[in-house]
Design an enzyme around this catalytic site. Structure first.
Site, PDB file in Angstrom:
ATOM      1  N   LYS A  14     -25.544 -31.084  28.466  1.00 14.47           N
ATOM      2  CA  LYS A  14     -24.516 -30.400  29.436  1.00 14.47           C
ATOM      3  C   LYS A  14     -24.098 -31.766  30.192  1.00 14.47           C
ATOM      4  CE  LYS A  14     -23.681 -29.137  33.141  1.00 14.47           C
ATOM      5  NZ  LYS A  14     -22.198 -29.513  34.120  1.00 14.47           N
ATOM      6  N   GLY A  66     -29.740 -36.181  39.140  1.00 13.81           N
ATOM      7  CA  GLY A  66     -28.764 -35.671  39.982  1.00 13.81           C
ATOM      8  C   GLY A  66     -29.349 -35.417  41.419  1.00 13.81           C
ATOM      9  N   SER A  67     -28.905 -34.509  42.242  1.00 15.75           N
ATOM     10  CA  SER A  67     -29.343 -34.278  43.417  1.00 15.75           C
ATOM     11  C   SER A  67     -30.636 -33.658  43.608  1.00 15.75           C
ATOM     12  CB  SER A  67     -28.438 -33.441  44.403  1.00 15.75           C
ATOM     13  OG  SER A  67     -28.572 -32.125  43.909  1.00 15.75           O
ATOM     14  N   CYS A  94     -27.615 -44.347  41.527  1.00 15.16           N
ATOM     15  CA  CYS A  94     -28.854 -43.676  41.951  1.00 15.16           C
ATOM     16  C   CYS A  94     -29.621 -44.758  42.705  1.00 15.16           C
ATOM     17  CB  CYS A  94     -29.732 -42.855  41.145  1.00 15.16           C
ATOM     18  SG  CYS A  94     -28.812 -41.314  40.304  1.00 15.16           S
ATOM     19  N   GLU A 141     -34.705 -37.367  37.730  1.00 19.45           N
ATOM     20  CA  GLU A 141     -34.417 -38.414  38.439  1.00 19.45           C
ATOM     21  C   GLU A 141     -33.352 -38.435  39.404  1.00 19.45           C
ATOM     22  OE1 GLU A 141     -32.120 -41.464  39.941  1.00 19.45           O
ATOM     23  OE2 GLU A 141     -31.508 -41.999  37.580  1.00 19.45           O
ATOM     24  N   GLU A 199     -28.993 -40.318  51.311  1.00 25.03           N
ATOM     25  CA  GLU A 199     -28.392 -40.726  50.172  1.00 25.03           C
ATOM     26  C   GLU A 199     -26.752 -40.627  50.337  1.00 25.03           C
ATOM     27  OE1 GLU A 199     -28.722 -41.597  45.475  1.00 25.03           O
ATOM     28  OE2 GLU A 199     -28.797 -39.325  46.237  1.00 25.03           O
TER      29      GLU A 199
END
Length: 497
Positions: free
Chosen positions: A192, A245-246, A301, A267, A401
């Protein structure tokens, strides 16, 4: 005959799009229409214009893809000779390399990054396929010494259907970072992609078909996180989830995995420090810091988003970085500038919000601190390379972040203070160290909490080196032989005789 890069660029600037971009879902070896007519627009960050669209897949489409992947796993891929799986992955690498120009142009358009950066992403993706192609027939078990009359050994088996939720900053490279080891291990995949950057994951399907990958082994469902991502990670026939992602979304992924007792690789980003000690090579450090934070406009990231610098060299080092920053020139991805766009208007506004709040608190802006508005960039989403100087440890610029081209400078007076500053956030993904003292380098490398540390070259490493974070930066490791562990289970077999 494949179009050249120049022809593709010319076609885009003349027509505002490219021919034959994929817009359907890829399930069980076929391009199929989604269960709904809804679509998602792909916008060029360099000018803000729509240049393509993809299908908005739903739970029904996810179910079809997972079932296709499950059937392919049981009936074909799991029991295929490992060397043959490796041959198919190797062939896919060869085909992707032949189509590198086309993939690079599409990746640059979809993400907004300069063309040379997109070329590098494609090259690293080819490398990932080749690396894991070579691993396919080297995944093996062990024997255990239990004494006379007992023979005990282990087999290493693929887990089954794997789900891959891909971020928008490195669409192709992140797809293959997870899919290549999964396929090498004998797993099947449902991907996805991020709704902002779905095209190259779809294009990869044709590469796999041409390479001879069996139907159902690689499937792609485009769509939103709510309508496609959530049904995928919650599907009971998915055995492993790889997510980038977050932290917030990663928590939801873990919750979904827990309900089905699935394993995860997460991650989740970082706030990675670069520690510059007083004895560092100032020129090398300035150049390293520049690209650690401003490559891909800081949308990485593991970007080196914090500079932890000893006070005696603080002013000179920051001034050098500011001078180098002035040489970065933003522009449309296909004009191949040395500094690219922000991927979306939403991300641009998020970055701007962080900086504007910092200004209101009185934080010093060493350079940048505003959106870029020039003739070349006026319609796109660009933010100036920004350095925020001498920021307190508890400030949100240090703790949160930003995911953009903003470097936060923390000033320290000793090695011990540097270690404390480096470890002062909830993140622990990557870190860089610049020093000419091997003892200091080793002490910092051991003392900084992170998944990886590089010394005197922030982006050192490659597909061979494990990558991942601790604490809020995630769980598990990708890349290297370590990544194969995500996609296998160990079965112990003991016989007496």
């Amino acid at each position: 005959m494949a179009k050249t890069i120049d022809a593709l660029i010319s076609e885009y600037f003349q027509t505002g799009t490219l021919q034959d971009l994929p817009n359907k879902l890829f399930i069980n070896g076929e391009w199929v229409s989604a269960s709904t007519t809804k679509t998602i627009e792909s916008k060029d960050p360099g000018n803000g214009k729509v240049f393509a669209s993809v299908s908005a897949g739903q739970a029904e489409d996810i179910d079809k893809a997972v079932k296709a992947a499950r059937d392919a796993f049981i009936n074909v891929w799991r029991d295929m000779k490992p060397s043959k799986r490796g041959h198919i992955l190797s062939k896919a690498a060869e085909i992707l390399e032949q189509k590198a120009d086309y993939f690079a142009v599409v990746e640059a358009l979809d993400s907004g990054k300069p063309l040379d950066e997109a070329k590098g992403d494609v090259a690293s993706s080819v490398g990932a396929l080749r690396y894991y192609a070579g691993c396919a027939d080297k995944i093996q078990g062990d024997t255990f010494p239990l004494g006379d009359g007992v023979f005990s050994f282990s087999s290493v088996d693929p887990v089954g259907v794997t789900a891959h939720i891909i971020p928008w900053n490195y669409p192709l490279a992140t797809t293959l970072r997870g899919v290549a080891p999964a396929l090498a291990a004998g797993c099947t995949a449902v991907v996805k992609p991020a709704e902002q950057t779905s095209l190259t994951a779809l294009m990869l399907a044709d590469v796999f078909v041409e390479a001879g990958l069996p139907d159902g082994v690689y499937n792609v469902i485009t769509g939103t996180g709510a309508e496609a991502g959530s049904p995928l990670v919650n599907h009971p026939e998915v055995q492993h989830i790889t997510f980038t992602g977050s932290v917030g979304t990663g928590t939801l992924v873990m919750d979904a995995a827990a309900k089905n007792i699935n394993s995860v690789t997460l991650e989740l980003g970082g706030k990675s420090p670069i520690v510059a000690l007083a004895d560092c090579d100032l020129e090398k450090t300035a150049e390293g810091v520049l690209w650690a934070i401003f490559y891909n406009a800081g949308q990485i990231c593991s970007a080196g988003s914090r500079l932890v610098v000893e006070r005696t060299i603080h002013r000179e080092l920051v001034d050098r970085i500011v001078e180098k920053t002035s040489q970065l020139k933003a522009g449309h991805a296909l004009t191949n500038p040395n500094y690219g766009a922000i991927n979306s208007i939403e991300q641009l506004e998020k970055i701007d919000g962080f900086v504007e709040r910092a200004k209101a608190r009185g934080i010093t802006v060493a350079c940048g601190g505003e959106r870029i508005k020039t003739k070349e960039t006026e319609n796109g989403w660009f933010y100036a390379p920004t350095i925020m100087d001498d920021v307190p440890m508890d400030d949100e610029l240090v703790q949160q972040e930003i995911f953009g081209p903003v470097l936060t400078v923390q000033v320290v007076d000793s090695l011990e203070e540097a270690i404390k500053a480096a470890n002062c956030t909830d993140f622990a993904l990557a870190a860089g160290v610049y020093t000419q003292n091997i003892s200091h380098a080793l002490k910092l490398s051991k003392s900084i909490d992170s998944g990886q540390v590089t010394v005197n070259d922030y982006w050192a490493g490659g597909i061979e080196v494990p990558f991942g974070g601790n604490r809020s930066s995630g769980i598990g490791r990708e890349k290297g032989l370590e990544a194969l562990r995500n996609y296998v289970t160990t079965k112990a077999i003991t016989m007496t005789f």
